[in-house]
Design a protein around this motif. Structure first.
Motif, short mmCIF file in Angstrom:
data_model
loop_
_atom_site.label_atom_id
_atom_site.label_comp_id
_atom_site.label_asym_id
_atom_site.label_seq_id
_atom_site.Cartn_x
_atom_site.Cartn_y
_atom_site.Cartn_z
N ARG A 123 0.88 -1.18 0.00
CA ARG A 123 0.00 0.00 0.00
C ARG A 123 0.91 1.23 0.00
O ARG A 123 1.69 1.43 0.92
CB ARG A 123 -0.91 0.00 1.22
CG ARG A 123 -1.87 1.20 1.22
CD ARG A 123 -2.92 1.11 2.28
NE ARG A 123 -2.34 1.30 3.62
CZ ARG A 123 -3.09 1.43 4.73
NH1 ARG A 123 -4.41 1.36 4.64
NH2 ARG A 123 -2.51 1.56 5.89
N VAL A 124 0.84 2.02 -1.09
CA VAL A 124 1.76 3.16 -1.27
C VAL A 124 0.96 4.45 -1.27
O VAL A 124 0.13 4.69 -2.18
CB VAL A 124 2.52 3.01 -2.60
CG1 VAL A 124 3.48 4.19 -2.79
CG2 VAL A 124 3.28 1.69 -2.65
N PRO A 125 1.16 5.29 -0.25
CA PRO A 125 0.54 6.63 -0.27
C PRO A 125 1.11 7.45 -1.43
O PRO A 125 2.22 7.19 -1.92
CB PRO A 125 0.92 7.23 1.08
CG PRO A 125 1.31 6.07 1.93
CD PRO A 125 1.89 5.05 1.00
N HIS A 126 0.37 8.44 -1.86
CA HIS A 126 0.82 9.25 -3.00
C HIS A 126 2.17 9.89 -2.73
O HIS A 126 3.01 10.00 -3.63
CB HIS A 126 -0.23 10.33 -3.30
CG HIS A 126 0.20 11.26 -4.42
ND1 HIS A 126 0.30 10.85 -5.73
CD2 HIS A 126 0.61 12.57 -4.39
CE1 HIS A 126 0.73 11.86 -6.48
NE2 HIS A 126 0.92 12.94 -5.68
N ALA A 127 2.42 10.26 -1.45
CA ALA A 127 3.67 10.93 -1.13
C ALA A 127 4.88 10.01 -1.31
O ALA A 127 6.02 10.49 -1.51
CB ALA A 127 3.63 11.44 0.32
N ARG A 161 -3.54 9.56 -7.35
CA ARG A 161 -4.63 9.26 -6.43
C ARG A 161 -4.03 9.15 -5.04
O ARG A 161 -2.80 9.13 -4.86
CB ARG A 161 -5.34 7.98 -6.82
CG ARG A 161 -4.43 6.78 -7.10
CD ARG A 161 -5.26 5.57 -7.53
NE ARG A 161 -5.94 5.78 -8.78
CZ ARG A 161 -5.45 5.48 -9.97
NH1 ARG A 161 -4.22 4.96 -10.06
NH2 ARG A 161 -6.12 5.70 -11.06
N ASP A 162 -4.86 9.07 -4.03
CA ASP A 162 -4.37 9.10 -2.64
C ASP A 162 -3.52 7.88 -2.31
O ASP A 162 -2.51 8.00 -1.60
CB ASP A 162 -5.55 9.20 -1.67
CG ASP A 162 -6.29 10.52 -1.81
OD1 ASP A 162 -5.68 11.48 -2.32
OD2 ASP A 162 -7.48 10.57 -1.43
N GLU A 163 -3.94 6.71 -2.78
CA GLU A 163 -3.20 5.49 -2.48
C GLU A 163 -3.04 4.69 -3.76
O GLU A 163 -3.90 4.72 -4.65
CB GLU A 163 -3.93 4.64 -1.44
CG GLU A 163 -3.84 5.18 -0.02
CD GLU A 163 -4.52 4.24 0.97
OE1 GLU A 163 -4.11 4.25 2.14
OE2 GLU A 163 -5.44 3.50 0.57
N TYR A 164 -1.94 3.95 -3.80
CA TYR A 164 -1.65 3.08 -4.94
C TYR A 164 -1.41 1.65 -4.41
O TYR A 164 -0.91 1.45 -3.30
CB TYR A 164 -0.41 3.54 -5.70
CG TYR A 164 -0.48 4.97 -6.19
CD1 TYR A 164 -1.04 5.25 -7.44
CD2 TYR A 164 0.01 6.03 -5.41
CE1 TYR A 164 -1.10 6.57 -7.90
CE2 TYR A 164 -0.05 7.33 -5.87
CZ TYR A 164 -0.62 7.59 -7.11
OH TYR A 164 -0.70 8.88 -7.55
N TYR A 165 -1.78 0.70 -5.24
CA TYR A 165 -1.51 -0.72 -4.93
C TYR A 165 -0.79 -1.33 -6.15
O TYR A 165 -1.35 -2.08 -6.92
CB TYR A 165 -2.81 -1.47 -4.64
CG TYR A 165 -3.53 -0.95 -3.41
CD1 TYR A 165 -3.18 -1.42 -2.15
CD2 TYR A 165 -4.53 0.02 -3.52
CE1 TYR A 165 -3.82 -0.93 -1.02
CE2 TYR A 165 -5.19 0.49 -2.41
CZ TYR A 165 -4.82 0.02 -1.15
OH TYR A 165 -5.46 0.49 -0.04
N PRO A 166 0.49 -0.96 -6.30
CA PRO A 166 1.23 -1.40 -7.49
C PRO A 166 1.75 -2.84 -7.35
O PRO A 166 1.97 -3.33 -6.24
CB PRO A 166 2.41 -0.42 -7.55
CG PRO A 166 2.67 -0.13 -6.10
CD PRO A 166 1.33 -0.11 -5.43
N LEU A 184 -3.23 -1.86 -9.05
CA LEU A 184 -4.47 -2.61 -8.96
C LEU A 184 -5.63 -1.72 -8.53
O LEU A 184 -6.79 -2.06 -8.79
CB LEU A 184 -4.31 -3.77 -7.99
CG LEU A 184 -3.19 -4.78 -8.30
CD1 LEU A 184 -3.22 -5.92 -7.31
CD2 LEU A 184 -3.33 -5.31 -9.72
N GLY A 185 -5.32 -0.58 -7.90
CA GLY A 185 -6.38 0.33 -7.50
C GLY A 185 -7.02 1.05 -8.67
O GLY A 185 -8.07 1.68 -8.51
#
Length: 620
Positions: A123-127, A161-166, A184-185
């Motif tokens: 789970r990767v935050p945008h920052a 986007r706010d969160e990424y699920y790469p 995947l998000g």
């Protein structure tokens, strides 16, 4: 003997044939109709019975194969989920798992080929997007970036986007290059499965998707398993959301999964088509396998023979439906029932035909028997008359032979005496030539007397009354030897195992006397040995008279048993030529056979004959 049958008797079978042809009454037709009806009913009954058995065997075979295939598929799914749980165990055991460690771990798992990929989804935050991208490039992926699929299906950089699920770690990398970095998000189907796994804390399977790395015509699906910072699964939803570290992900292609399960089943399932539906998905989106099928639900498959299995796993309900493939042994109507029916009808036809032929022949035979019986009565009457005439003729011939032989002996004895007196009275006046001619006359008279004696014996054989008495054959042979008084230098050896049994003594004595006498008489040397032996053959005895004389050419073996036949000139051997004919006839009357054994170029002859232990009786 040929009996004459009047012409009217020969015409009667034709009349019988006509009568038989008209004799087909109800008694003949009804059984044939009954055979046909029973045969038809039995054939139809056998057809339906065999059809039922064939259908039952076919269904059982189909269900067994389909069950094996379904169980193999279920086992493959369970094995895939187990591999995914191992990934969570890896991350639970370490605060940081490098890309190399992840690759080594997946390689050690030795996963099956139907698993497209096992992945780590953080789970990767945008920052932190840029930091994750730079770190991946440092790990040897220089072109790494977060990506998504555009509305045209093209892979493009992911929107903010706010969160990424790469897809951050993926093994094996070969064949899955396009999936690296995919967010995947960005996909609603994938994101829905992510949120379900996050809220439940359990592994969750997605609905059907088209994989990013898909190059063929297969649907895929994903299984997510959430991984948390503290290792264990938090007890409440908020804690699970706050402590979420990422997801372990299993990527699967339906076609590869089914193929692997079919290979695992180790049975030939080429005659079975399998359809897999996701009953949890919306209508129109339920088909998982095979892609491109015209059936979007199991209810639309037109097959009465089917095997259905439901599998609940990872939050979804799958339904596996197995049906016979077109042209398979399960879809074809079996030929065995038809063969049984045809065979039954064929046997029925044969039975009816057989009855028809047998009954027709019986009708003909019954009439023919009546006709032939009348003919046989007439023929037997004629035969009886002929036999009586023949018997009278034989009796007259034997009587004539006996009388002629007996009555001719008196004149011959008178001639012999007269010649003897003339020689005695006129000996001083007769020349040597006259004396020689007188001696020749006496020899010929003696020879003729011997011939008449032979004829007399020959004729007596047919009229001889057989009286069986106890006979010691060894003593009999000794008496014959003494009576013959063979010349000095000859020996007659009699075996120790000569039988003692009840038979006609004159008959056996006649045979042995002639054979032993001939062995001495026809010997060509001044000294010789004659041997007499016997062998018990069970129902008869075998006697042998063997000499060491000149032998008999095999070409003459049959001729010597004919009357008036002799191989030596009469001037050398005084013989009538009827002895062996008398022997052969006597042996035949005693139920035996006589044989000669003598080889060309070798000396010696063996005369052997068999003699029944009980004198044969004539019946009828």
């Amino acid at each position: 003997m040929t009996a004459h049958i009047p012409p009217i008797q020969l015409a009667q079978p034709q009349a019988a044939e006509k009568k038989g042809a008209k004799g087909y009454s109800r008694q003949h037709v009804y059984p044939i109709v009954l055979i046909c009806v029973l045969g038809l009913v039995a054939s139809i009954g056998a057809f339906f019975e065999v059809s039922s058995l064939e259908r039952q065997n076919r269904d059982e075979h189909f269900y067994r194969l389909a069950q094996e295939q379904s169980q193999a598929l279920h086992s493959e799914i369970e094995a895939s989920a187990a591999a995914l749980r191992s990934i969570r165990g890896l991350f639970d055991a370490s605060d940081h798992v490098s890309r190399a460690e992840f690759g080594s771990f997946i390689e050690a798992l030795d996963v099956d080929s139907h698993i497209q990929a096992l992945e780590w989804i953080p789970r990767v935050p945008h920052a932190e997007r840029t930091a994750y991208s730079n770190l991946a490039r440092q790990d040897g992926l220089p072109e790494f970036q977060f990506t998504e699929r555009s509305s045209q299906g093209v892979i493009v950089p992911a929107e903010e986007r706010d969160e990424y699920y790469p897809v951050y770690y993926v093994e094996p990398i070969a064949g899955n290059e396009r999936a690296v970095g995919f967010d995947l998000g960005s996909s609603s189907t994938r994101l829905e499965a992510l949120h379900q796994a996050l809220s439940s804390g359990a592994e969750v399977a997605s609905a059907r998707i088209t994989l990013v790395q898909e190059t063929g015509e297969q649907f895929g699906f994903l299984i997510f398993i959430p991984i948390y910072d503290e290792g264990s699964v938090p007890t409440n939803a908020q804690s699970r959301k706050d402590l979420l570290r990422g997801f372990g992900l299993g990527v699967y292609r339906m076609g590869d999964l089914v193929a692997s399960a079919s290979a695992m089943a180790r049975t030939d399932i080429s005659d079975i088509n399998m359809f897999i539906f996701d009953k949890t998905a919306d209508p129109g989106q339920q088909l998982l396998y095979p892609k491109g099928s015209e059936f979007e639900s199991d209810d639309s498959i037109p097959s009465d023979l089917r095997y259905v299995t439901d599998i609940d796993f990872s939050g979804r309900e799958w339904r596996m439906v197995s049906v016979p493939s077109s042209g398979s042994i399960f879809a074809k109507a079996p030929m065995t029932p038809w063969l049984v029916m045809v065979l039954g009808l064929f046997i029925t036809g044969l039975a009816a035909l057989y009855f028809n032929v047998v009954h027709g022949r019986k009708l003909y035979a019954d009439t023919l028997v009546e006709t032939r019986t009348a003919e046989l009565v007439a023929v037997n009457h004629q035969r009886g008359q002929i036999l009586r005439k023949l018997q009278r003729s034989n009796e007259d011939l034997e009587s004539f032979t006996f009388i002629a032989s007996h009555d001719l002996k008196a004149p011959l004895r008178g001639i012999d005496n007269l010649v003897s007196w003339i020689v005695e009275d006129e000996e001083s006046h007769l020349s040597e030539e006259s004396k020689h001619n007188a001696e020749r006359l006496r020899v010929r008279v003696n020879r003729l007397e011997n011939l008449l004696d032979g004829l007399l014996e020959y004729s007596k054989l047919g009229r001889m009354e057989i009286v069986e008495t106890s006979v010691d054959s060894r003593s009999m042979c000794q008496e014959i030897a003494e009576y013959l008084a063979p010349p000095e230098g000859f020996s007659i050896n009699i075996g120790d195992k000569m039988p003692n049994f009840a038979t006609s003594k004159p008959a056996l004595q006649t045979v042995l006397n002639n054979l032993i006498s001939n062995a001495v008489k026809h010997h060509d040397r001044d000294a010789g040995t004659i041997s007499v032996s016997s062998e018990d053959l069970g129902a008869e005895f075998k006697f042998q008279v063997t000499d060491d004389g000149p032998g008999i050419d095999p070409s003459h073996h049959k001729r010597i048993f004919e009357a008036f036949q002799t191989l030596s000139p009469r001037s050398k051997v005084d013989t009538s030529g009827i002895g062996l004919a008398l022997v052969a006839r006597t042996v035949a009357a005693a139920g035996g056979v006589i044989n000669v054994h003598s080889e060309v170029g070798k000396r010696g002859t063996t005369m052997s004959f068999t003699w029944a232990k009980k004198w044969p009786t004539l019946e009828g």
